[in-house]
Design an enzyme around this catalytic site. Structure first.
Site, PDB file in Angstrom:
ATOM      1  N   CYS A 143      22.162  49.431  20.558  1.00 56.53           N
ATOM      2  CA  CYS A 143      21.996  48.496  21.668  1.00 56.53           C
ATOM      3  C   CYS A 143      21.031  47.370  21.364  1.00 56.53           C
ATOM      4  CB  CYS A 143      21.531  49.243  22.914  1.00 56.53           C
ATOM      5  SG  CYS A 143      22.805  50.331  23.486  1.00 56.53           S
ATOM      6  N   CYS A 187       6.275  67.248  -6.230  1.00 54.79           N
ATOM      7  CA  CYS A 187       7.454  66.560  -6.717  1.00 54.79           C
ATOM      8  C   CYS A 187       7.509  65.237  -5.971  1.00 54.79           C
ATOM      9  CB  CYS A 187       8.721  67.388  -6.486  1.00 54.79           C
ATOM     10  SG  CYS A 187       9.370  67.295  -4.803  1.00 54.79           S
TER      11      CYS A 187
END
Lengths: 318, 699
Positions: free
Chosen positions: B229, B214
């Site tokens: 950060c 799939c």
């Protein structure tokens, strides 16, 4: 067009492709002049691509009248017979193409390119031929090579669900970008005649079989005086005979050029498959854009696509 | 081009890949077949003022054979190809009938016109679906097309809807929607032909439940994230600066003020000697816009950097940034030229621009620090003076010229502080706007390939399905490379219901973390239902009763081990998304510690195709404090060519290459020109490792 910078309009329109190949390439495209001789499903795909890309001008040549038959795989022709009746392919296609990108000058030229004056060739940076005989292709290619200015030559052929593109950039130098820096590359292309004169037994074993099949068909059409692309299953025995002759002359085993391939191609006759036209027209479009912009590794010198195996292969035959 | 001025006056809002076109298709000698094509528009985070993703659905159903064509710019190509293709194919004696359902929600932009050839200049601003429909009708006049407007995740487009079709063609431009459609196709048991293009690269893949992988059998990279950060304190790449400028600064200044914003991260021992940050950004009623702008500049580029420099630890092994103050950059600029800003006769907010008044006319040019600073100040002032009404509700829109100018300037000034190279407006726009570069030729090629595969699907020509990759540089002489589809991945949680494993600290991780980071992002579920054993611990939905919803809200904030049905090591969670008809099991394994840098989420999910080690370069300068990452759909606008050697098996091959390519929207294969690497590319004929190649079993 002798502008230095792209206009704001062009920058906006071409934004997405400028992000692919850069402003300089786009500028070079906008100064380029292309000629397409022979309009069918594949070459009009190419035309669409090159017009959308923003080439400077495009000239199309094909005096054949639009008929029901030519409608197939050609989305440039309006379906209304009142609109196309009695007009040439080049005229009708030219109109539609202008619509795709009003910034490109599209014009139709009458006549047969293989008979044209040498000076006519000088107007163009690249010439694409389709739907013509081997002799015509060779003649046009030779003329391109004789001019002082380098004219890129491309031949595109589509039969059944497969096709071939031939590229001749003569002597081509470009800057190749690599991870370790930019390198100047020189490529030397053979002419069409030179390329197809290469003895078959010298070619790599795993060559695309389509190469051979198309050479046989070309030869057949020529010797029988047939319109290119208009063969049929009834020609099968004669084709096989020619195959044998050519293979013997080239000391190549006949099985190298499978019967099935001929069967398919002949059975299809002049029928074109739009998706294959799109694929070939797309590849050709990219090649012409590369050659004009000077960016990207150009294909050398044959390209084959066959939906039977799904491969799009480059063969270097020189 | 008569209507230029008209076109210019029309606001163009959405980036779109349109899907278009109806198809004509000769009927097969079978029962009614329908093909479904799904198109979608690009939605990068924060874009699109409507918030939602809308698609137009064109439904063509004269005879119930419908093509649902998925939104892609090459679809116009596709459609016209299919149309003619089917005209020439005579599968039976029945006459031609045409069906296409197309879904595309967007309006037409100028930048679409370079490849979406059903549209013309005069159509700019109009609905793609409508124009496409009209264009298609010219090709094939006798078809019925009924447009639908919908979001592909809309409940109306459920499994039953998908069941009507015989094949679905996807030309979507974001991973989320693709996964969603993939799941619906699996649930409806309808074949899916997926595709994508970026620049010169592209691919077409076929997915048949039970026969092939799939779409999700090979893990697709989820949008790139950066640790907080890195964005707020330690950027090392230009893209970090763009994210900062767009998602933090722009959002803080012009966006929804009630939204959490990480704009300032104070050093750990901060004591509020200054006024709280909020006050800096609040513009007082009498505060001169000019003064305000200068104040903001000095704060975000000057004082804030100074404050960050105070924390020695951060800069031990990093280049120290240089605080930038206006007085040093534009000493004479302390007097702004106010006059130039009113020149614009355009009333269109999105076209307002400060560049011309500053003599900056080339978007490809890289401005210097002084020029960027001018743009920053002028743009900020222009927002205040001309677009005050928008302030407080704006999200970044790449078609908003002022926003792009502002973000470019801000990103560049920050980059300059941190010693990162500056970029042009053109490049910044591409990065900030997640612009995917596109050309007509690649789209044409991919469209042709899609048609070829679709015909095979419609003819149930199982043995000949293939995946085809369009390469920029030939590999083994090939520019178009066919690959046999793989068998389904037995450990794919989407199609094989294999349980996953989640390593997590059950004592200090909340349910919310699981739902947000794992279930919604990694597993791509939109409205999940979470059960531990037989107890429902969470449900997402709008129609929940108040007390029930409140209960779930409480659960979200509890640590896993503290839930009513405790989620501890050895237990199993069952997650379901009703709409996607997807059910998934996750086995829980308790782990106390996680590596802050390598595992910033403090959770590790595994179990399906073991992914290649994800490039950790992006955590360069990574978190000194373990903050949650910012999830941002920002991508470099250039596709990164794969320079590294290919790994062994085909399965890993695709996954790795896809990860290294443009991560945001298109999964493309990028192959180096070096032929020596070809051994690992297993081709149809030359398979060096036949046992690794999972051929489809001929049934």
């Amino acid at each position: 067009m002798d502008r230095e910078e792209l206009t704001a309009q062009e920058t906006a329109l071409y934004d997405r492709q400028i992000r692919v190949w850069g402003v300089d390439a786009q500028k070079r495209l906008s100064k380029a002049s292309i000629l397409v001789s022979g309009l069918n499903g594949t070459s009009i795909e190419f035309c669409k691509n090159i017009v959308l890309a923003g080439v400077g001008d495009l000239t199309v040549m094909d005096d054949r009248l639009v008929t029901e038959d030519t409608l197939q795989a050609n989305f440039l022709i309006p379906r209304d017979s009142d609109a196309y009746g009695g007009r040439s392919l080049s005229e009708v296609c030219c109109e539609s193409l202008r619509d795709f990108n009003p910034m490109v000058r599209v014009s139709a030229e009458k006549g047969d390119l293989s008979q044209s004056e040498m000076e006519f060739f000088d107007k163009f940076d690249a010439i694409v031929v389709s739907c013509c005989s081997l002799n015509a292709k060779v003649a046009i290619n030779e003329k391109c090579r004789k001019r002082a200015k380098r004219i890129a030559f491309y031949a595109i052929e589509c039969r059944d669900a497969c096709g071939e593109i031939f590229v001749d950039l003569q002597n081509y130098t470009y800057a190749q970008k690599r991870s370790d820096g930019t390198v100047e590359r020189h490529l030397s292309y053979p002419s069409l005649e030179e390329a197809i004169s290469t003895p078959w037994r010298n070619l790599p074993r795993k060559m695309s079989k389509l190469y051979f099949a198309l050479r046989v068909i070309e030869r057949f059409e020529l010797s029988e005086g047939r319109t290119p692309g208009k063969l049929s299953s009834s020609d099968f025995p004669s084709i096989l005979k020619l195959r044998k002759e050519l293979c013997d002359a080239q000391s190549l085993n006949e099985s190298h050029v499978p019967e099935k391939l001929f069967e398919r191609i002949l059975h299809a006759g002049s029928k074109l498959h739009p998706p294959i036209c799109a694929i070939l027209g797309g590849i050709l479009g990219q090649e012409v854009i590369k050659a004009i912009s000077g960016k990207g590794d150009p294909l050398k010198n044959f390209f084959y696509f066959d939906t039977a195996d799904g491969k799009g292969v480059i063969e270097d035959i020189s | 081009m008569g209507s230029d001025s008209e076109a210019e006056a029309i606001k163009v809002r959405f980036e779109v890949y349109f899907a278009s076109v109806a198809l004509c298709f000769a009927s097969l000698r079978r029962k009614a077949k329908q093909v479904l094509c799904v198109t979608s528009s690009v939605v990068a985070a924060g874009e699109g003022s409507d918030g939602g993703r809308w698609r137009h659905w064109l439904r063509v159903a004269e005879d119930p054979r419908a093509f649902w064509l998925s939104g892609y710019s090459h679809r116009s190509q596709l459609v016209s190809n299919l149309e003619f293709c089917f005209i020439t194919y005579k599968f039976g004696c029945r006459s031609l009938c045409l069906c296409a359902t197309e879904i595309d929600m967007d309006t037409i932009e100028v930048s679409n016109l370079n490849r979406q050839f059903l549209f013309r200049q005069k159509h700019v601003g109009q609905s793609k679906a409508k124009v496409a429909r009209d264009a298609v009708l010219k090709f094939v006049p006798h078809i019925n097309i009924t447009p639908y407007h919908a979001n592909v995740k809309d409940p109306d487009f459920n499994v039953d809807f998908f069941k009507q079709f015989n094949v679905v063609l996807n030309g979507l431009d974001n991973l989320d929607a693709r996964r969603h459609v993939n799941r619906l196709c699996l649930a409806a048991e309808v074949p899916l032909v997926e595709s994508g293009t970026t620049g010169f690269l592209g691919q077409v893949t076929v997915h048949i439940k039970g026969r092939t992988e799939c779409y999700e059998c090979q893990q697709k990279p989820t949008p790139k994230t950066y640790p907080v950060c890195t964005i707020t304190s330690t950027p090392s790449k230009f893209i970090h600066c763009v994210v900062w400028a767009k998602d933090l600064l722009f959002a803080k200044l012009f966006g929804d003020k009630s939204q959490e914003n990480d704009l300032f991260v104070r050093s750990s021992d901060a004591s509020d000697l200054e006024k709280p940050m909020e006050d800096i950004f609040e513009r007082g009623p009498d505060e001169d816009p000019d003064q305000y702008g200068k104040k903001i500049y000095d704060h975000v580029f000057g004082y804030n950097i100074e404050a960050a420099l105070a924390n020695e630890e951060t800069w031990k092994s990093r280049r120290r940034p240089r605080p930038t103050f206006l007085r040093d950059v534009l000493p004479e600029k302390l007097i702004l030229q106010n006059g130039n800003l009113e020149k614009s006769c355009l009333t269109d907010d999105l076209s307002l621009s400060v560049m011309p008044s500053l003599g900056l006319n080339n978007p490809q040019e890289v401005w210097n620090l002084a020029e960027n600073s001018r743009v920053f100040l002028e743009a900020l002032q222009l927002f205040i003076e001309k677009r005050e009404k928008d302030i407080g509700s704006l999200t970044f829109d790449k078609d908003d010229q002022m926003a792009v100018e502002f973000v470019t300037a801000a990103a560049n000034i920050r980059a300059s502080s941190f010693g990162i190279p500056l970029h042009s407006l053109f490049d910044t726009k591409g990065i900030a706007g997640n612009i995917v570069h596109a050309v007509a030729t690649t789209n044409a090629i991919i469209a042709g390939l899609i048609v070829i595969e679709t015909i095979k699907v419609l003819q149930a020509d199982f043995e000949n399905y293939r995946m085809t990759y369009c390469l920029e540089h030939p590999s083994s002489k090939m520019l178009l490379m066919p690959v046999e589809p793989f068998e389904p991945n037995k450990s794919c949680y989407v199609c094989s219901e294999t349980p996953l494993l989640l390593e997590v600290n059950t004592r200090n991780t909340t349910l919310r973390d699981i739902v947000e980071k794992i279930i919604k992002v990694k597993l791509g579920m939109n409205q999940p239902m979470v059960m531990q054993g037989t107890t429902l611990i969470y449900e997402d939905g709008d129609d929940l009763e108040e007390d029930v919803a409140a209960n779930y809200a409480l659960n979200l904030d509890k640590n896993l081990a503290d839930l009513p049905a405790p989620v501890t090591g050895g237990t199993m969670l069952t997650i379901e998304d009703f709409r996607q008809e997807l059910k998934c099991h996750i086995n829980i394994k308790h782990r106390d510690d996680f590596d802050e840098e390598k595992e910033p989420d403090r959770m590790v999910l595994s179990g399906w195709t073991a992914p290649e080690k994800v490039d950790t370069a992006k955590s360069n300068g990574a978190s000194t404090s373990a903050d949650r990452p910012i999830i941002t759909e920002v991508t470099e606008s250039k596709v990164v060519d794969v320079a590294a050697a290919m790994p062994g098996t085909k399965r890993k091959l695709s996954a790795t290459l896809e990860r290294k390519g443009n991560q945001e929207v298109h999964e493309v294969l990028s192959v180096p020109g070096n032929d020596d690497d070809d051994d690992d590319l297993v081709l149809l004929d030359d398979c060096p490792e036949p046992n690794k190649k999972l051929r489809l079993q001929h049934l």
